[in-house]
Design a protein around this motif. Structure first.
Motif, PDB file in Angstrom:
ATOM      1  N   GLY A 135       3.810  12.614   2.003  1.00 57.76           N
ATOM      2  CA  GLY A 135       2.874  12.180   3.036  1.00 57.76           C
ATOM      3  C   GLY A 135       2.256  10.843   2.682  1.00 57.76           C
ATOM      4  N   ALA A 136       1.259  10.469   3.450  1.00 56.22           N
ATOM      5  CA  ALA A 136       0.541   9.217   3.224  1.00 56.22           C
ATOM      6  C   ALA A 136      -0.880   9.383   3.730  1.00 56.22           C
ATOM      7  CB  ALA A 136       1.231   8.070   3.951  1.00 56.22           C
ATOM      8  N   LEU A 137      -1.758   8.562   3.234  1.00 56.67           N
ATOM      9  CA  LEU A 137      -3.120   8.551   3.746  1.00 56.67           C
ATOM     10  C   LEU A 137      -3.076   8.092   5.202  1.00 56.67           C
ATOM     11  CD1 LEU A 137      -4.846   6.930   0.646  1.00 56.67           C
ATOM     12  CD2 LEU A 137      -4.952   9.321   1.350  1.00 56.67           C
ATOM     13  N   ASP A 139       0.810  -1.216   0.000  1.00 58.93           N
ATOM     14  CA  ASP A 139       0.000   0.000   0.000  1.00 58.93           C
ATOM     15  C   ASP A 139       0.848   1.273   0.000  1.00 58.93           C
ATOM     16  OD1 ASP A 139      -1.675   2.245   1.106  1.00 58.93           O
ATOM     17  OD2 ASP A 139      -3.207   0.690   1.104  1.00 58.93           O
ATOM     18  N   SER A 140       1.790   1.388   0.920  1.00 59.36           N
ATOM     19  CA  SER A 140       2.575   2.617   1.028  1.00 59.36           C
ATOM     20  C   SER A 140       3.384   2.891  -0.234  1.00 59.36           C
ATOM     21  CB  SER A 140       3.511   2.542   2.238  1.00 59.36           C
ATOM     22  OG  SER A 140       2.752   2.387   3.413  1.00 59.36           O
ATOM     23  N   LEU A 141       3.930   1.844  -0.849  1.00 60.64           N
ATOM     24  CA  LEU A 141       4.699   2.034  -2.082  1.00 60.64           C
ATOM     25  C   LEU A 141       3.791   2.442  -3.236  1.00 60.64           C
ATOM     26  CD1 LEU A 141       7.202  -0.948  -1.849  1.00 60.64           C
ATOM     27  CD2 LEU A 141       7.575   1.446  -1.223  1.00 60.64           C
ATOM     28  N   VAL A 142       2.597   1.879  -3.290  1.00 63.03           N
ATOM     29  CA  VAL A 142       1.651   2.252  -4.345  1.00 63.03           C
ATOM     30  C   VAL A 142       1.198   3.701  -4.134  1.00 63.03           C
ATOM     31  CG1 VAL A 142      -0.570   1.721  -5.419  1.00 63.03           C
ATOM     32  CG2 VAL A 142       0.946  -0.130  -4.715  1.00 63.03           C
ATOM     33  N   ALA A 170      -4.506   5.888   6.740  1.00 60.01           N
ATOM     34  CA  ALA A 170      -4.710   4.444   6.903  1.00 60.01           C
ATOM     35  C   ALA A 170      -4.229   3.771   5.628  1.00 60.01           C
ATOM     36  CB  ALA A 170      -6.190   4.143   7.121  1.00 60.01           C
ATOM     37  N   GLN A 171      -4.153   2.472   5.638  1.00 64.19           N
ATOM     38  CA  GLN A 171      -3.792   1.729   4.436  1.00 64.19           C
ATOM     39  C   GLN A 171      -5.036   1.630   3.555  1.00 64.19           C
ATOM     40  OE1 GLN A 171      -0.360   0.542   3.856  1.00 64.19           O
ATOM     41  NE2 GLN A 171      -0.329   2.199   5.324  1.00 64.19           N
ATOM     42  N   ALA A 172      -5.479   2.776   3.066  1.00 64.45           N
ATOM     43  CA  ALA A 172      -6.756   2.888   2.354  1.00 64.45           C
ATOM     44  C   ALA A 172      -6.801   2.070   1.072  1.00 64.45           C
ATOM     45  CB  ALA A 172      -7.055   4.346   2.053  1.00 64.45           C
ATOM     46  N   LEU A 173      -5.684   1.906   0.410  1.00 65.86           N
ATOM     47  CA  LEU A 173      -5.690   1.120  -0.827  1.00 65.86           C
ATOM     48  C   LEU A 173      -5.903  -0.353  -0.511  1.00 65.86           C
ATOM     49  CD1 LEU A 173      -2.759   2.869  -2.710  1.00 65.86           C
ATOM     50  CD2 LEU A 173      -5.201   3.430  -2.721  1.00 65.86           C
ATOM     51  N   ASP A 174      -5.255  -0.846   0.544  1.00 67.00           N
ATOM     52  CA  ASP A 174      -5.472  -2.239   0.968  1.00 67.00           C
ATOM     53  C   ASP A 174      -6.932  -2.446   1.360  1.00 67.00           C
ATOM     54  OD1 ASP A 174      -2.842  -3.058   0.629  1.00 67.00           O
ATOM     55  OD2 ASP A 174      -2.298  -2.786   2.731  1.00 67.00           O
ATOM     56  N   HIS A 175      -7.435  -1.569   2.215  1.00 71.55           N
ATOM     57  CA  HIS A 175      -8.811  -1.714   2.689  1.00 71.55           C
ATOM     58  C   HIS A 175      -9.808  -1.542   1.540  1.00 71.55           C
ATOM     59  CE1 HIS A 175      -7.885  -1.904   6.985  1.00 71.55           C
ATOM     60  NE2 HIS A 175      -6.957  -1.001   6.738  1.00 71.55           N
ATOM     61  N   GLY A 176      -9.636  -0.489   0.755  1.00 72.28           N
ATOM     62  CA  GLY A 176     -10.563  -0.223  -0.341  1.00 72.28           C
ATOM     63  C   GLY A 176     -10.586  -1.349  -1.358  1.00 72.28           C
ATOM     64  N   THR A 177      -9.412  -1.846  -1.729  1.00 73.15           N
ATOM     65  CA  THR A 177      -9.347  -2.939  -2.694  1.00 73.15           C
ATOM     66  C   THR A 177      -9.966  -4.201  -2.103  1.00 73.15           C
ATOM     67  OG1 THR A 177      -7.345  -1.955  -3.630  1.00 73.15           O
ATOM     68  CG2 THR A 177      -7.804  -4.246  -4.218  1.00 73.15           C
ATOM     69  N   GLY A 178      -9.769  -4.421  -0.820  1.00 71.73           N
ATOM     70  CA  GLY A 178     -10.385  -5.578  -0.161  1.00 71.73           C
ATOM     71  C   GLY A 178     -11.899  -5.496  -0.177  1.00 71.73           C
TER      72      GLY A 178
END
Length: 148
Positions: free
Chosen positions: A25-27, A4-7, A29-37
């Motif tokens: 910066g970063a979101l 997630d962080s690298l993406v 939360a790991q929003a890409l992991d959660h959102g994709t899940g």
């Protein structure tokens, strides 16, 4: 595949979330992991529903980078027109208010603001069954459902 962080860095989210001094910066939360899940879970439910109707199958292909693109490009909100001549106000607030999807809860780690469950239905639960706790304190066992 991915982290997630690298993406977030590769797709420009780190630049969008950068601090005033330019530090990436970063979101929050790991929003890409959660959102994709969540998107994958929805795709599975849709495929199972369609299979029960037609007997066919469906292929769902998801990627963290595609979710990032969707978040940063496809969901952008254009500023509302400020005047009759059609000019836009760049300081206008976006039209999305996340407050209806959030709740505050007391927990062992203090008061937390968190997202409500992503799926709701008539007669279903309206919140998580327990608040978040301290890492490693939960027993490694299934909790019985509170509902009969």
């Amino acid at each position: 595949r991915g982290f997630d962080s690298l993406v977030q860095v590769a797709t420009g989210i780190a630049a969008v979330e950068a601090s005033a001094d330019g530090t990436p910066g970063a979101l929050p939360a790991q929003a890409l992991d959660h959102g994709t899940g969540y998107l994958l879970a929805a795709a599975v439910l849709r495929a199972l529903t369609e299979q029960s109707w037609t007997g066919g199958s469906r292929l769902a292909t998801l990627a963290l980078a595609r979710t990032a693109r969707w978040l940063i490009e496809d969901l952008t909100v254009e500023p509302e027109p400020a005047g009759p001549e059609g000019t836009t106000d760049p300081t206008a607030a976006p039209g999305h208010d996340p407050a209806r999807h959030l709740q505050e809860t007391h927990s062992p780690v203090g008061r937390l603001r968190h997202a409500l469950p992503p799926v709701s239905f008539a007669g279903g639960p309206t919140n998580w069954s327990t608040p978040p706790g301290r890492w490693g304190t939960d027993a490694p066992a299934w909790r019985p459902s509170a509902r009969p």
